[in-house]
Structures are given as structure tokens and as C-alpha cells.
Design a protein around this motif. Sequence first.
Motif, PDB file in Angstrom:
ATOM      1  N   ALA A  38      16.060   1.715 -15.867  1.00 50.47           N
ATOM      2  CA  ALA A  38      15.111   0.642 -16.073  1.00 50.47           C
ATOM      3  C   ALA A  38      13.758   1.002 -16.161  1.00 50.47           C
ATOM      4  CB  ALA A  38      15.334  -0.422 -15.076  1.00 50.47           C
ATOM      5  N   PHE A  39      13.047   0.618 -17.118  1.00 51.10           N
ATOM      6  CA  PHE A  39      11.672   0.732 -17.579  1.00 51.10           C
ATOM      7  C   PHE A  39      10.956  -0.722 -17.529  1.00 51.10           C
ATOM      8  CE2 PHE A  39       8.100   0.892 -20.485  1.00 51.10           C
ATOM      9  CZ  PHE A  39       7.358   1.703 -20.005  1.00 51.10           C
ATOM     10  N   ASP A  40       9.840  -0.764 -16.879  1.00 52.98           N
ATOM     11  CA  ASP A  40       8.965  -1.793 -16.640  1.00 52.98           C
ATOM     12  C   ASP A  40       7.607  -1.510 -17.079  1.00 52.98           C
ATOM     13  OD1 ASP A  40       7.535  -2.235 -14.121  1.00 52.98           O
ATOM     14  OD2 ASP A  40       9.652  -1.700 -13.691  1.00 52.98           O
ATOM     15  N   ALA A  41       7.010  -2.319 -17.769  1.00 52.93           N
ATOM     16  CA  ALA A  41       5.389  -2.444 -18.054  1.00 52.93           C
ATOM     17  C   ALA A  41       4.816  -3.529 -17.755  1.00 52.93           C
ATOM     18  CB  ALA A  41       5.089  -2.017 -19.609  1.00 52.93           C
ATOM     19  N   GLY A  42       3.656  -3.669 -16.900  1.00 51.75           N
ATOM     20  CA  GLY A  42       3.098  -4.810 -16.570  1.00 51.75           C
ATOM     21  C   GLY A  42       1.612  -4.802 -16.482  1.00 51.75           C
ATOM     22  N   VAL A  43       0.889  -5.962 -16.401  1.00 49.66           N
ATOM     23  CA  VAL A  43      -0.608  -6.049 -16.123  1.00 49.66           C
ATOM     24  C   VAL A  43      -0.835  -6.583 -14.875  1.00 49.66           C
ATOM     25  CG1 VAL A  43      -0.964  -7.778 -17.616  1.00 49.66           C
ATOM     26  CG2 VAL A  43      -2.800  -6.153 -16.970  1.00 49.66           C
ATOM     27  N   ALA A  44      -1.778  -6.142 -13.911  1.00 44.68           N
ATOM     28  CA  ALA A  44      -2.092  -6.671 -12.583  1.00 44.68           C
ATOM     29  C   ALA A  44      -3.291  -7.175 -12.623  1.00 44.68           C
ATOM     30  CB  ALA A  44      -1.459  -6.256 -11.382  1.00 44.68           C
ATOM     31  N   PHE A  45      -3.751  -7.922 -11.745  1.00 40.16           N
ATOM     32  CA  PHE A  45      -5.263  -8.453 -11.542  1.00 40.16           C
ATOM     33  C   PHE A  45      -5.620  -8.057 -10.210  1.00 40.16           C
ATOM     34  CE2 PHE A  45      -3.964 -11.010 -15.171  1.00 40.16           C
ATOM     35  CZ  PHE A  45      -4.965 -10.948 -16.005  1.00 40.16           C
ATOM     36  N   ILE A  46      -6.826  -7.188 -10.064  1.00 40.45           N
ATOM     37  CA  ILE A  46      -7.228  -6.696  -8.883  1.00 40.45           C
ATOM     38  C   ILE A  46      -7.877  -7.788  -8.093  1.00 40.45           C
ATOM     39  CG2 ILE A  46      -8.619  -5.002  -7.685  1.00 40.45           C
ATOM     40  CD1 ILE A  46      -8.714  -3.294 -10.237  1.00 40.45           C
ATOM     41  N   ALA A  79       1.173  -5.105  -6.695  1.00 38.94           N
ATOM     42  CA  ALA A  79       0.925  -3.768  -6.489  1.00 38.94           C
ATOM     43  C   ALA A  79       0.155  -3.435  -5.304  1.00 38.94           C
ATOM     44  CB  ALA A  79       0.095  -3.102  -7.721  1.00 38.94           C
ATOM     45  N   HIS A  80       0.454  -3.083  -4.212  1.00 37.27           N
ATOM     46  CA  HIS A  80      -0.015  -2.975  -2.849  1.00 37.27           C
ATOM     47  C   HIS A  80      -0.217  -1.648  -2.397  1.00 37.27           C
ATOM     48  CE1 HIS A  80      -0.708  -3.672   1.521  1.00 37.27           C
ATOM     49  NE2 HIS A  80       0.015  -2.708   1.587  1.00 37.27           N
ATOM     50  N   HIS A  81      -1.439  -0.956  -2.124  1.00 31.22           N
ATOM     51  CA  HIS A  81      -1.590   0.232  -1.677  1.00 31.22           C
ATOM     52  C   HIS A  81      -2.562   0.201  -0.413  1.00 31.22           C
ATOM     53  CE1 HIS A  81      -0.094   1.512  -5.386  1.00 31.22           C
ATOM     54  NE2 HIS A  81      -0.930   0.843  -6.243  1.00 31.22           N
ATOM     55  N   SER A  82      -2.045   0.963   0.771  1.00 30.06           N
ATOM     56  CA  SER A  82      -2.845   0.958   1.798  1.00 30.06           C
ATOM     57  C   SER A  82      -2.704   2.042   2.481  1.00 30.06           C
ATOM     58  CB  SER A  82      -2.879  -0.301   2.547  1.00 30.06           C
ATOM     59  OG  SER A  82      -1.401  -0.294   3.185  1.00 30.06           O
ATOM     60  N   GLY A  83      -3.658   2.556   3.402  1.00 33.27           N
ATOM     61  CA  GLY A  83      -3.431   3.655   4.063  1.00 33.27           C
ATOM     62  C   GLY A  83      -2.407   3.652   5.503  1.00 33.27           C
ATOM     63  N   GLY A  84      -2.303   2.510   5.792  1.00 37.41           N
ATOM     64  CA  GLY A  84      -1.387   2.345   6.993  1.00 37.41           C
ATOM     65  C   GLY A  84      -1.572   2.738   8.071  1.00 37.41           C
ATOM     66  N   HIS A  85      -2.837   2.810   8.475  1.00 34.42           N
ATOM     67  CA  HIS A  85      -3.574   3.184   9.672  1.00 34.42           C
ATOM     68  C   HIS A  85      -3.172   4.836   9.757  1.00 34.42           C
ATOM     69  CE1 HIS A  85      -5.756   1.555  12.888  1.00 34.42           C
ATOM     70  NE2 HIS A  85      -5.617   2.259  13.627  1.00 34.42           N
ATOM     71  N   PHE A  86      -2.911   5.498   8.734  1.00 34.03           N
ATOM     72  CA  PHE A  86      -2.343   6.729   8.961  1.00 34.03           C
ATOM     73  C   PHE A  86      -3.324   7.860   7.855  1.00 34.03           C
ATOM     74  CE2 PHE A  86      -0.036  10.532   7.317  1.00 34.03           C
ATOM     75  CZ  PHE A  86       0.706  11.009   8.529  1.00 34.03           C
ATOM     76  N   ASN A 142      -4.532  -5.136  -3.017  1.00 32.86           N
ATOM     77  CA  ASN A 142      -3.509  -5.895  -3.631  1.00 32.86           C
ATOM     78  C   ASN A 142      -3.788  -6.153  -4.959  1.00 32.86           C
ATOM     79  OD1 ASN A 142      -1.715  -6.120  -1.262  1.00 32.86           O
ATOM     80  ND2 ASN A 142      -3.536  -6.819  -0.461  1.00 32.86           N
ATOM     81  N   SER A 143      -2.910  -6.150  -6.127  1.00 30.48           N
ATOM     82  CA  SER A 143      -3.114  -6.616  -7.437  1.00 30.48           C
ATOM     83  C   SER A 143      -1.911  -7.366  -7.710  1.00 30.48           C
ATOM     84  CB  SER A 143      -3.360  -5.600  -8.364  1.00 30.48           C
ATOM     85  OG  SER A 143      -4.311  -4.543  -8.060  1.00 30.48           O
ATOM     86  N   LEU A 144      -2.191  -8.435  -8.412  1.00 38.23           N
ATOM     87  CA  LEU A 144      -0.985  -9.500  -8.614  1.00 38.23           C
ATOM     88  C   LEU A 144      -0.763  -9.541 -10.290  1.00 38.23           C
ATOM     89  CD1 LEU A 144       0.783 -11.647  -7.193  1.00 38.23           C
ATOM     90  CD2 LEU A 144      -0.930 -13.264  -7.995  1.00 38.23           C
ATOM     91  N   GLY A 145       0.547  -9.247 -10.619  1.00 39.64           N
ATOM     92  CA  GLY A 145       0.617  -8.854 -11.912  1.00 39.64           C
ATOM     93  C   GLY A 145       2.022  -9.557 -12.548  1.00 39.64           C
TER      94      GLY A 145
END
Length: 227
Positions: free
Chosen positions: A51-59, A202-209, A216-219
Motif C-alpha cells: 500500500a502507498f499513501d500520501a497526505g497532508v497534515a496541519f501542525i 502524525a504524532h512524534h514525541s520523545g516518550g520521556h526517553f 501532533n499534526s492532523l491530516g
Amino acid sequence: MFFRTPFSLSCRGLFCVFSGFVLGWALLSPGVARAALFPSEPPEGLSRVWAFDAGVAFITSNNVDDFLHGRVNVSGGDAGGQVYRFTASRLVHAFAWETGIGVMRPQVELPFAVELIDEIGRSPFLDYNAGVTLRWVNFPWNHRVYTTFATGVGLSYSSRVMAMDKERHPDRDRSHLKFDWPIQLTLARPETPHHQLVLFVAHHSGGHFFDRGGVNSLGIGYRFGFE
């Protein structure tokens, strides 16, 4: 409220509920021993191998919790902008669990995603993501709207630290390496299930690590499945 782990508290709970439901169904189903590997073909047409997907999310300046309550704050300042996400995903494992209401077929996928982060205040840069996702494909309304839901975990490396990350956490050290927590809902016509509308976080976090906190970006996007 900042992120204390790769997931915020209530959203971590949501993930655990989803995973627990799948695992619980496996343990209670008499056909769990029939879990099957599909290295080269999709399970009975429910999915394609690739599967291939492409999208745009807003920060946004939101926590994932906010999305669950309908709160979305798209930033219009220098830290705002768009995230263009391109993902290639391989189906590597599909379960076949016989139950009293039919065969359940949750699927394991390996996605690799490249994000082009286009912030308002500076030139675009790249972010790389890889991990594993679990996709649920059996919904009772699939004969009307073909639906899948996927979530998972992986690693994300960004060539620059996002401005929103610095803005939300001004007194903390920020890392280029973070956890990636993809969340994806797809919708399609039953006649063409391989052409899917995608709603994603699209969620990115350090996870306390790696560090504390995240972005978070919603797309929205398009997903195409193929052999």
C-alpha cells in the motif's frame, strides 16, 4: 499537559484498549491456532500486500487527547505549517481467527514514511519514520463503507527539530530522534476498497526517553493498495 510517555495518558489507554480487544479476541477464539502468515498474497481480498499513501497534515499545538474531544488548534505563526507524509507499507502477517460471527483478520504491516515538514517560518526539511502497525479490517458496516483502523509504534528521525516542538517546550532539550505513533482511519467504497480516503494523526514525541513532550499534526490523504 505535556507527554510523559510515547503516548499521552488517556490515548495510551485507548491504544491499550484496542490492543487488548484484539489480543483478547485471539485468546477467547477457538481458531486462534490458525493464525496464518501471508508473505505474498492478501487474505481473501481484504487487503493488498503493498500500500502507498500520501497526505497532508496541519501542525497543531494540541495533545492527541484534544482531537478526541474535537479540539483542534492549527498554528498560524512561524511554528505552524504543513506536514506532507508519504508512506509505503508491506503486509507481513495476517491473523485468521474463527469466531461465532465469522473470521477476524487483524493485520500486521511494516510502514516506512518520509515527511516533508514545511513550516511557515523557515524552509522545508525531511523527517524519516519506520515501525510496525496493527490494522483492524473487520467492521460490521464494511458492506456500506469499507473501513480500516491502524495504529502502531516506531522511530522517527528529523533533520531539524520542529519549531512547534521548541515552542511547546521552551525550557527543555529537544531531540532529533523520537518515537513515531501513527494513527490512521481509512474509508472506501465497498466496490473499490483499495482506493481509500485516509484520516490520520502524525504524532512524534520523545516518550520521556529521547526527550519529554511531542508534536501532533492532523491530516487527510489517499491510500492505494496493490499487489
